[in-house]
Design a protein around this motif. Structure first.
Motif, PDB file in Angstrom:
ATOM      1  N   GLY A   7      19.122  15.153  28.029  1.00  0.00           N
ATOM      2  CA  GLY A   7      18.445  14.930  29.289  1.00  0.00           C
ATOM      3  C   GLY A   7      18.372  16.169  30.165  1.00  0.00           C
ATOM      4  O   GLY A   7      18.598  17.292  29.730  1.00  0.00           O
ATOM      5  N   PRO A   8      18.069  15.979  31.433  1.00  0.00           N
ATOM      6  CA  PRO A   8      17.924  17.085  32.368  1.00  0.00           C
ATOM      7  C   PRO A   8      19.247  17.757  32.654  1.00  0.00           C
ATOM      8  O   PRO A   8      20.304  17.161  32.534  1.00  0.00           O
ATOM      9  CB  PRO A   8      17.377  16.406  33.633  1.00  0.00           C
ATOM     10  N   ASN A 136      22.092  13.197  33.621  1.00  0.00           N
ATOM     11  CA  ASN A 136      21.289  12.278  32.827  1.00  0.00           C
ATOM     12  C   ASN A 136      21.370  10.852  33.395  1.00  0.00           C
ATOM     13  O   ASN A 136      20.389  10.102  33.372  1.00  0.00           O
ATOM     14  CB  ASN A 136      21.776  12.296  31.379  1.00  0.00           C
ATOM     15  N   ARG A 138      21.744  10.078  36.538  1.00  0.00           N
ATOM     16  CA  ARG A 138      20.858  10.042  37.698  1.00  0.00           C
ATOM     17  C   ARG A 138      19.409   9.824  37.272  1.00  0.00           C
ATOM     18  O   ARG A 138      18.661   9.084  37.921  1.00  0.00           O
ATOM     19  CB  ARG A 138      20.976  11.344  38.492  1.00  0.00           C
ATOM     20  N   TYR A 139      19.026  10.486  36.186  1.00  0.00           N
ATOM     21  CA  TYR A 139      17.638  10.437  35.740  1.00  0.00           C
ATOM     22  C   TYR A 139      17.299   9.130  35.039  1.00  0.00           C
ATOM     23  O   TYR A 139      16.235   8.544  35.264  1.00  0.00           O
ATOM     24  CB  TYR A 139      17.366  11.621  34.811  1.00  0.00           C
ATOM     25  N   ARG A 140      18.198   8.645  34.184  1.00  0.00           N
ATOM     26  CA  ARG A 140      17.893   7.475  33.357  1.00  0.00           C
ATOM     27  C   ARG A 140      18.330   6.152  33.965  1.00  0.00           C
ATOM     28  O   ARG A 140      17.865   5.095  33.535  1.00  0.00           O
ATOM     29  CB  ARG A 140      18.529   7.635  31.962  1.00  0.00           C
ATOM     30  N   LYS A 143      17.281   6.737  38.861  1.00  0.00           N
ATOM     31  CA  LYS A 143      15.849   6.899  39.140  1.00  0.00           C
ATOM     32  C   LYS A 143      15.066   5.614  38.865  1.00  0.00           C
ATOM     33  O   LYS A 143      14.272   5.176  39.713  1.00  0.00           O
ATOM     34  CB  LYS A 143      15.283   8.065  38.325  1.00  0.00           C
ATOM     35  N   ASN A 155      21.109   8.030  45.155  1.00  0.00           N
ATOM     36  CA  ASN A 155      22.035   8.880  44.413  1.00  0.00           C
ATOM     37  C   ASN A 155      23.456   8.539  44.840  1.00  0.00           C
ATOM     38  O   ASN A 155      23.674   7.647  45.665  1.00  0.00           O
ATOM     39  CB  ASN A 155      21.713  10.374  44.624  1.00  0.00           C
TER      40      ASN A 155
END
Length: 226
Positions: A7-8, A136, A138-140, A143, A155
């Motif tokens: 991931g990011p 990751n 936070r993103y998956r 978000k 967050n």
């Protein structure tokens, strides 16, 4: 132990701040909706973040041997840039944290359900059984939850600020007040958790206790992240 890249990437430890960071907090209804929609794994992660003010680098490094199977977690490792390390951000951060009874019970239930409850296994594994990457997550996870409930921001910092602010309105802490600083000192987690649950019981509509109950009944809307 090396954690696979996924991931990011965020290079700054526990980085969530931006120059335009505001003072957004969630309503009880928004908080309840987020927790209800999360899987048990993700709901416990978020509750630990909110009630014990754990840094993401500490939270995502827990193994099952970190839990005494009663109500105490020992912080002995942290995760940074997808690497597990045997030290923390500060010397005093390697400590023990005591969990509210309801949260400790959820953690024991998660241990029965998780894929690998062996002592050295990650407490909150990714889909491959390894350690979750905070960026990751936070993103998956965060978000999609933010988008599903049309929240301007979601967050770890927003969640912690929400609990600190709501607890202050309930009159917790010295002088019937509680600040974010006192919450993050970890001394008020039991009272904050109890206070938040007490308000939801009083109004019968929202808050953390209802979120626990509803979350246990419902299937999570967000699956295991990688």
């Amino acid at each position: 132990m090396r954690v696979p890249r996924q991931g990011p990437d965020l290079n700054a430890e526990d980085s969530e701040k931006s120059p335009a960071e505001d003072n957004q907090i969630l309503t009880w209804e928004q908080l309840r909706a987020v927790l209800k929609a999360a899987t048990r794994r993700d709901r416990i992660l978020l509750m630990l973040d909110m009630t014990d003010a754990l840094r993401p680098s500490e939270l995502f490094a827990f193994r099952w041997k970190s839990f005494d199977d009663v109500n105490t977690l020992s912080i002995t490792e942290t995760i940074y840039r997808r690497k597990i390390r045997p030290f923390g951000k500060t010397p005093g951060s390697m400590t023990k944290v005591h969990l509210p009874d309801g949260l400790a019970g959820e953690l024991r239930q998660w241990k029965l359900e998780c894929p690998d409850p062996s002592p050295d296994a990650p407490m909150f594994p990714n889909a491959d059984g390894g350690f979750l990457d905070p960026a990751n997550f936070r993103y998956r996870v965060l978000k999609p939850l933010r988008e599903a409930w049309e929240l301007p921001k979601l967050n770890f910092q927003v969640l912690r600020r929400t609990i600190a602010t709501r607890a202050q309105k309930l009159g917790f802490g010295e002088g019937r007040s509680i600040t974010l600083a006192s919450l993050t000192s970890r001394h008020h987690s039991e009272r904050v958790h109890a206070g938040a649950s007490g308000e939801c019981a009083a109004d019968g509509r929202n808050g953390l206790r209802d979120a626990h109950v509803d979350g246990n009944r419902a299937e999570g809307r967000v699956g295991l992240s990688r």
